[in-house]
Enzyme design. Structure first.
Site: not given
Ligand code: AP5
Ligand code: MG
Ligand code: ZN
Length: 215
Positions: A14, A89, A128, A161, A172
């Site tokens: 994402k 989410r 990552r 992270r 997660r």
């Molecule tokens: P990346 O693009 O970073 O993945 P992502 O989908 O953004 O994954 P996240 O881990 O950021 O999602 P998340 O939902 O767990 O975390 P968030 O910050 O939203 O890619 C991942 C890795 O893969 C990278 O190293 C990249 O280089 C690699 N990659 C990407 N595409 C690739 C490809 N095609 N091929 C190869 N490699 C690739 O949330 C964190 C925390 O915040 C949550 O756990 C929660 O506690 C809180 N939070 C956030 N939003 C909410 C909400 N709406 N409600 C409640 N709590 C929330």
């Molecule tokens: Mg992200």
């Protein structure tokens, strides 16, 4: 003008895709995870509260998150539309948000679901690295920075992270399956859900998302 949600499990890509998509469609990228992390870093009351949940890989409470996003999208820089990364989410958040939008005479245009199998997600999270300043994600193997430890985009420091520790990633993924995956059914019913295969090269995923968004 587009209002888009990016859905997908942790590590789906994402954050990786969001910047380019937002640029192409001239809309604002809003990542709830990035907003929470910035607040944690600054030690704000919101950050202190969010950290309790984030460290465990659990979700921050719905009301807190809905208030934050609903406030954010009413600001001027969202007039042209936005790309929500990591929100909604839970079905509660999705329903709350739909009601909020309806009360403003608005609605979502597209929900893109980036699909990736769990077996691919664990190594993605493990390798990552993220920019401390701008939040841009990298990967030690699949998408390294040009200079080790330095963000290509802004020169910021690149770090791992806290919630990318393997135990936390597994939690997660579990939380995603239980609380977020049901959203695909919710949006399928509204007819705005488009699935994209996220287990391809980053460029191919980008092209498929653009196509799904009608470009
Ligand atoms: P990346 O693009 O970073 O993945 P992502 O989908 O953004 O994954 P996240 O881990 O950021 O999602 P998340 O939902 O767990 O975390 P968030 O910050 O939203 O890619 C991942 C890795 O893969 C990278 O190293 C990249 O280089 C690699 N990659 C990407 N595409 C690739 C490809 N095609 N091929 C190869 N490699 C690739 O949330 C964190 C925390 O915040 C949550 O756990 C929660 O506690 C809180 N939070 C956030 N939003 C909410 C909400 N709406 N409600 C409640 N709590 C929330
Ligand atoms: Mg992200
Ligand atoms: Zn950066």
């Amino acid at each position: 003008m587009k209002r888009v949600v990016l859905l997908g499990p942790p590590g789906a890509g994402k954050g990786t895709q969001a910047t380019g998509i937002a640029e192409k469609f001239n809309i604002l990228h809003i990542s709830t995870g990035d907003i929470f992390r910035a607040n944690v870093k600054q030690g704000t009351p919101l950050g202190l509260k969010a950290k309790e949940y984030m460290d465990k890989g659990a979700l921050v409470p719905d009301e807190l998150t809905c208030d934050l996003v609903e406030d954010r999208i009413m600001q001027d820089d969202c007039k042209n539309g936005y790309l929500l990364d990591g929100f909604p989410r839970t079905v509660f958040q999705a329903e709350h948000f739909d009601k909020f939008l309806a009360s403003k005479g608005q609605q979502l245009d597209d929900v893109i679901d980036i699909e990736v199998p769990d077996s691919v997600l664990i190594p993605r999270a493990a390798g990552r690295r993220v920019c401390k300043q701008c939040g841009k994600p990298y990967h030690v193997e699949f998408n390294p920075t040009k200079v080790e430890g330095v963000c290509d985009a802004c020169g910021g420091e690149v770090y791992q992270r806290a919630d990318d520790a393997e135990e936390t990633v597994r939690n997660r993924l579990k939380v995603y399956a239980e609380q977020t995956a049901p959203l695909t059914g919710y949006y399928k019913n509204s007819g705005i859900l488009k699935a994209v295969n996220g287990d391809q090269t980053m460029d191919k995923v980008f092209a498929d998302i653009c196509k799904a968004l009608g470009e």
